[in-house]
Design an enzyme around this catalytic site. Sequence first.
Site: not given
Length: 372
Positions: A68-69, A73-75, A99, A205
Amino acid sequence: MASTILRCVAAPRITLPIPNVRAVSLPFHEPVRQHARAFHIFRDVPALRAYRRELLVNGKSVGLVPTMGALHEGHLSLARQAASENSEVFVSIYVNPTQFGVNEDLASYPKTWDTDIAMLKELDEELKSSGQGRITTIFAPTTKTMYPTLPPDSTIPGTGSFVTITPLANLLEGKSRPVFFRGVATVCMKFFNTVEPERVYFGQKDVQQTVIIKRMVRDFHLNTEVRVGATKREPDGLAMSSRNVYLGERRRRVGIVLSQALRAAEAAHNMGKRDRDDMLALAWDVANRMSMEQDELPETERARFEVDYISLADPDTLEEVQTVDESKGAVLSGAIKMMPLEAVRDGEKLGMGGDQGPVRLIDNIILEPPKA
């Protein structure tokens, strides 16, 4: 005729030869440098499908990273994983309204398009010398594209075409956010049908989301593989999340209580505890002590929070368990709500929105079964 939007992230715009597709430009203010590649940026379905068919004919595999933009760093770690397993990486950037509950933070959800594209460009340059796949395509649809028949509806029962995965979607996060997983499953089904990726990538996560997406793929015979990447954390243990930008210094400092509570329960498991009460008692002790500490501080110094749940659940069904099954392991998870600050000090470093909105934080730890 549908259109392909090609934007050069750091060079003059170029148009790639996609048959019967008109290329148009959107404004972008990244400084121009020579020899950089343009991303394909699609806002509608027919043009993206035309490009996807071209890749299929040429034997190229696609890994999709739905986002979702407000990338972090996780993305990026998911995009790296996708590049290691596919020829091309597609990243979707779409804030999906279905959502979000009717009283949730849809309107204020962070939108950082230019920064997101710059981060993806930097990562693609990193991948350039690795011999792996590359980030080539951004799918940034309009809401009319994603919900072509009726406006998106976040009410219950709601009107429209939805995908529901029950009872999984009614547990844990679903108890507090009853439309959340209906919206997630629906938009992911749309993405998967549109892109037809060989593989899709989600972060650990959002553990309940990963279980639901795996169930959806299996139950609907979708021709894709679900890959799950490890949770990326800040140095102090806070799980990375796009919503962390709402946390100023004070709430950010207290927000690590959730990861600390789950680590305490994990420590009990590592010491041989298997009973639910023995493990979760330590987690609740950490949360309760932090809550009492905050209550004792003046309004200008404290950051209050509420615990929604701390769970010990079966890894496949997410139903609560009394004892950890050694053959399956279990999922420790929890959610807290950081409450708005009651008073703000002069010069205090605040998060987006001035720390005046509640912020939901989630986290989990997977208790793996012993290796054979």
